[in-house]
Design a protein around this motif. Structure first.
Motif, short mmCIF file in Angstrom:
data_model
loop_
_atom_site.label_atom_id
_atom_site.label_comp_id
_atom_site.label_asym_id
_atom_site.label_seq_id
_atom_site.Cartn_x
_atom_site.Cartn_y
_atom_site.Cartn_z
N GLY A 296 -4.09 -0.97 3.75
CA GLY A 296 -4.12 -0.32 5.00
C GLY A 296 -3.40 -0.15 5.23
O GLY A 296 -3.16 0.70 6.63
N ARG A 297 -2.22 -0.50 5.45
CA ARG A 297 -0.58 -0.31 5.35
C ARG A 297 0.02 0.92 5.00
O ARG A 297 1.64 0.62 4.73
CB ARG A 297 -0.34 -1.55 6.49
N CYS A 298 -0.75 0.60 3.53
CA CYS A 298 -0.05 1.11 2.51
C CYS A 298 0.51 2.61 2.61
O CYS A 298 -1.00 3.11 2.30
CB CYS A 298 0.19 0.80 0.81
N PRO A 299 1.38 3.60 3.06
CA PRO A 299 1.79 5.24 2.66
C PRO A 299 1.01 5.42 1.15
O PRO A 299 1.05 6.97 0.65
CB PRO A 299 2.77 5.37 2.99
N HIS A 300 0.37 4.58 0.21
CA HIS A 300 0.70 5.20 -1.49
C HIS A 300 -0.65 4.85 -1.65
O HIS A 300 -1.18 4.87 -2.79
CB HIS A 300 1.75 4.65 -2.65
N ALA A 301 -1.75 4.02 -1.29
CA ALA A 301 -1.86 3.33 -1.06
C ALA A 301 -3.87 5.26 -2.41
O ALA A 301 -3.82 6.04 -1.95
CB ALA A 301 -3.93 3.11 -0.43
N MET A 302 -3.82 4.09 -3.20
CA MET A 302 -4.57 4.85 -4.11
C MET A 302 -6.49 4.69 -4.35
O MET A 302 -6.79 3.53 -3.72
CB MET A 302 -4.49 4.84 -5.66
N LYS A 303 -7.03 5.03 -5.00
CA LYS A 303 -8.36 4.75 -5.61
C LYS A 303 -8.78 3.29 -5.22
O LYS A 303 -9.61 2.09 -5.07
CB LYS A 303 -9.16 5.31 -6.07
N ILE A 304 -7.91 3.05 -6.78
CA ILE A 304 -7.91 1.92 -7.20
C ILE A 304 -7.48 0.52 -6.37
O ILE A 304 -7.57 -0.60 -6.51
CB ILE A 304 -6.93 1.17 -8.65
N CYS A 305 -6.65 0.92 -5.53
CA CYS A 305 -6.24 -0.58 -4.41
C CYS A 305 -6.96 -1.05 -3.77
O CYS A 305 -7.49 -2.02 -2.71
CB CYS A 305 -5.04 0.30 -3.75
#
Ligand SMILES: Nc1ncnc2c1ncn2[C@@H]1O[C@H](COP(=O)(O)OP(=O)(O)OP(=O)(O)O)[C@@H](O)[C@H]1O
Ligand SMILES: [Mg+2]
Length: 330
Positions: A296-305
């Motif tokens: 929720g705070r990650c600038p790189h979040a992807m679908k797998i996350c």
């Protein structure tokens, strides 16, 4: 009890003095479960210092208290000097307590205001059954070690007659006097004036070197961790998200959370990635069910996350990271 002072000058870097495997701690408060530590594994060798960093509430103190058996883990195992100490009780637990000591954060309330320094230092010796005939020599030696000299000038003083830095030397002396092999310091200088912090950290380092102690330092302050710890573990919401040699980890953080920590905190002599997004949101934003806790705070979040929680993986022989981007960032 003289045998508890183990490892003078001996470095056994390959054999951990303390090893924690899959530690978990859930507190039940007001009918609600709070998972303070979800999954922590670590190792510290004699003569080595491990730093634990991470923002407020991520479980650093709870981890430290479990390592010292001041808090019972909800799950997991702690091996100390080859022995499983997870459920020790009675005399065996007391013997462990002499070997694994906590340096308190706040010197202003760590000492009984009515006790002289002599009595404050004799108390742990009494607790651990050290014969009275040994007390004077041990107190003298430990006051020299923390540079409160000549010891005779300090023995009859009471805490209110000492400065914060002097009090923290007494707190350190109290931790060292039973002859521990492990020291855990939870924010050991955060309550002190900046001008005396380096002096206390240097004393801790000297004691560690001279006695071959294993040490765990907990701090919000990456600059402090860089100064004293060879290895660092980054925690986020009760889990280890990254671990490795401190200098490498700060110079080239692999986890987006570590990157944000490094970017947010001034670390002397480290080029900082100012373009990196600062930490945003709050812990509750990230308390996602399933997936990566940081997503929720990650600038790189992807679908797998969202779908899958990353596990801690080895990316180089000395570094571990729990991130689906693992190995792809530079
Ligand atoms: N005795 C307790 N009872 C209930 N909840 C607790 C207890 N101790 C800690 N917690 C909760 O567990 C979580 C982790 O707390 P902990 O003190 O280990 O964090 P921390 O990383 O040391 O934080 P800080 O940097 O502020 O010292 C927090 O949500 C805290 O409120
Ligand atoms: Mg804490």
């Amino acid at each position: 009890m003289s045998d508890v002072r183990g490892g003078d000058g001996v470095r056994t870097a390959m054999t951990p003095l303390i090893k924690a495997i899959g530690l978990e701690k859930t507190f039940r408060t007001r009918g609600r479960d709070v998972a303070a530590v979800a999954d922590v594994s670590l190792e510290v060798a004699r003569g080595e210092a491990l730093g634990i960093v991470g923002e407020s509430g991520c479980g650093k103190t709870t981890t430290a208290r479990m390592l010292l058996r001041l808090e019972d883990p909800s799950a997991g195992k702690i091996i100390f000097d080859g022995t499983d100490i997870t459920t020790l009780r009675g005399a065996a637990l007391l013997k462990f307590r002499a070997q694994a000591q906590l340096v308190f954060q706040n010197p202003f309330d760590a000492l009984n205001p009515r006790f002289s320094i002599r009595r404050a230092l004799a108390e742990p010796l009494n607790n651990f059954g050290v014969p009275i005939r040994e007390h004077a020599d041990r107190i003298d030696a430990v006051l020299h070690r923390v540079r409160l000299t000549p010891p005779a000038a300090w023995l009859d003083r009471r805490p209110h007659e000492l400065s914060g830095g002097q009090l923290q030397r007494v707190v350190l002396a109290r931790a060292l006097i039973p002859g521990p092999t492990l020291i855990v310091a939870d924010e050991p200088v955060s309550m002190l004036d900046v001008s005396v912090r380096a002096g206390i950290l240097n004393l801790l380092r000297e004691a560690r070197d001279a006695l071959g102690l294993a040490a765990v330092y907990i701090s919000h302050d990456l600059a402090l961790i860089r100064y004293v710890c060879e290895r660092t573990m980054v925690m986020y919401l009760g889990q280890v998200v990254e671990e490795g040699p401190t200098k490498e980890l700060i110079a080239n953080p692999a986890h987006p959370y570590t990157r944000a920590l490094v970017a947010a905190v001034p670390v002397p002599h480290v080029a900082q990635d100012r373009a990196q997004l600062p930490i945003r949101g709050s812990l509750s934003d990230a308390a996602a069910i399933g997936g990566c806790a940081f997503r929720g705070r990650c600038p790189h979040a992807m679908k797998i996350c969202i779908e899958l929680a990353p596990t801690l993986r080895t990316i180089t022989p000395t570094r571990r990271v729990a991130c689906h981007l693992e190995g792809t960032m530079s």
